[in-house]
Scaffold this active site. Structure first.
Site: not given
Ligand code: IFM
Length: 467
Positions: A76, A371
């Site tokens: 991703r 994420e």
């Molecule tokens: O690094 C970030 C990412 O860009 C977006 N979500 C959280 C991550 C960690 O802070």
């Protein structure tokens, strides 16, 4: 006990353009709001910028080889709008598109599915100069940009997400100011949230018009798991307020076609929401093929008498300005338990809660964890190896929570580790390492950490070994 994930479960890793690409001034790219912000003294720790980052722009072939070694099924990444359409309007720059085409071809050649995010926080500076996300035109420009990228890559990318974590763009960018463009206003974040929602809807329409029917169109949210400090009515009200501003301001229009009435009430002294025009909500409620959930840590809140201490404690970086317009009198508390290098409490139950919540709120929509991961103070040992047992424990516990959610009925289809490699962690610069692959910044050498080897095995077998 070993836990088996369903066949076909997608194992991936994630990154974002400004955090990894570098090559900030190459091939026609112009500044985004993060270039401007990071070059403004005092905004980013140690004055770090994304000018070079981890040089993924030049090293993507090596990076795709690493992904293959990690047995990733998907990568991703996000597209830098300023690389493709430097002023945010008008014709595309072919060299910018060529980079993404080469990256996608390299991924496909390695049998890795590209998962493309159109916007991960890096608005072309010219669009911010014209008012940025608080202005409606930015949403219209985004739809045009979405159409350009879909036209260029739609024949080879099947999984598209419009926005990553619009909460951060709206409320950290225009409220607390700890993210670019660093504005500290009360109305602007609410207008920005609506125009980001609208950008998603218009962008999804543009994607649908340009992409083959098999393409999937999604959005990645970072919903907050908000827990009250006590069950006193005032703390429950604090929880409700933050839930409205962190979660329902997006899920309301996206999934139900309406902004929550309590949010409108809570913000009545700031706006009457007349910037929401007839027809907008129908556009935003565009059917989703998938929903991306990003999760790191839960929030613990209570009512506060003192706005300043409430703002300071919000867990999103130091700012005397609140990212919670209309609900400034809420205090954020540290959730008990072990913490990562970001100071974020490790609590996998929050991931389970979110997956179950969104299974209920978005019935029939497949979920992906787009994420999840942790920063630790990783250092190479004398032999140059990087051992990160804490990250393995973190991933193990969160994957077990994800597995439990599947057992409890969530239609979870994949997991993307944040992040493939250490990278530019926004206002923290290079001081926080989230990668499964260690970066030696002076040489740009890539060293897979022990978590990378561990994750490679999970991705290959689809099985989570016992803790
Ligand atoms: O690094 C970030 C990412 O860009 C977006 N979500 C959280 C991550 C960690 O802070």
């Amino acid at each position: 006990m070993t836990l088996s994930f369903p066949p076909g479960f997608l194992w991936g890793a994630a990154s974002a353009a400004y955090q990894v690409e570098g090559a900030a001034q190459e091939d026609g790219r112009t500044p985004s709001i993060w270039d401007t912000f990071s070059h403004t003294p005092g905004k980013v720790l140690a004055g770090d910028t994304g000018d070079v980052a981890v040089d993924h722009y030049h090293r993507f072939r090596e990076d795709v080889r690493l992904m293959s070694e990690l047995n990733l099924g998907a990568y991703r990444f996000s597209v830098s709008w300023s690389r493709v359409q430097p002023t945010g309007r008008g014709p595309a720059v072919q060299r910018g598109l060529d980079f993404y085409r080469a990256l996608v071809d390299e991924l496909l050649g390695a049998g890795i599915q590209p998962v493309l995010t159109l916007y991960h926080w890096d608005l072309p500076q010219e669009l911010e100069n014209a008012g940025g996300w608080p202005e409606r035109e930015t949403a219209e420009r985004f739809a045009e940009y979405a159409g350009i990228v879909a036209g260029a890559l739609g024949d080879r990318v099947e999984f598209w997400t419009t926005l990553n974590e619009p909460w951060c763009s709206a409320f950290l960018g225009y409220g607390s100011g700890v993210h670019a463009p660093g504005r500290t206003e009360r109305l602007a974040p609410l207008r920005a949230a609506h125009h980001l929602n609208l950008a998603h809807g218009l962008g999804a329409q543009a994607l649908r018009a340009a992409l083959p029917a098999r393409a999937q169109v999604a959005i990645s949210l970072n919903p907050a798991v908000v827990r009250p400090l006590t069950d006193k009515p005032e703390d429950l009200d604090a929880q409700r307020r933050i839930d409205a501003l962190a979660n329902r301001v997006f899920s309301g229009p996206l999934l139900r076609g309406a902004y929550p009435s309590d949010l409108i009430r809570d913000t009545a002294s700031i706006t009457d929401w007349s910037f929401v025009r007839d027809g907008d909500l129908a556009v935003i409620k565009h059917p989703l093929d998938a929903l991306g959930i990003n999760y790191y840590t839960p929030s613990l809140v209570s009512a506060a008498d003192d706005e300043e201490s409430a703002a300071r404690n919000d867990g999103h970086g130091d700012s005397s300005h609140s990212p919670w317009p209309g609900s400034e009198r809420v205090s954020f508390h540290q959730t008990p338990g072990e913490r990562t290098e970001m100071g974020w409490t490790i609590d996998p139950s929050g991931l389970h809660d979110l997956l179950m919540r969104y299974s209920r709120e978005a019935p029939g929509v497949p979920l992906y964890i787009t994420e999840n991961g942790a920063a630790f103070d990783d250092k190479p040992d004398a032999e140059g190896a990087v051992h990160d047992p804490q990250r393995i424990d973190y991933l193990q516990a969160h994957l077990a929570a994800a597995h439990q959610a599947i057992a409890d009925g969530a239609d979870l289809r994949g997991y993307f580790l944040w992040s493939l490699m250490d990278n530019f962690e926004w206002a923290y610069g290079y001081s926080k390492r989230f990668g499964a692959v260690y970066i030696d910044y002076p040489t740009q050498a890539r060293v897979p950490k022990s978590s990378a080897h561990w994750y490679a095995r999970v991705a290959r077998t689809g099985e989570l070994p016992a803790a």
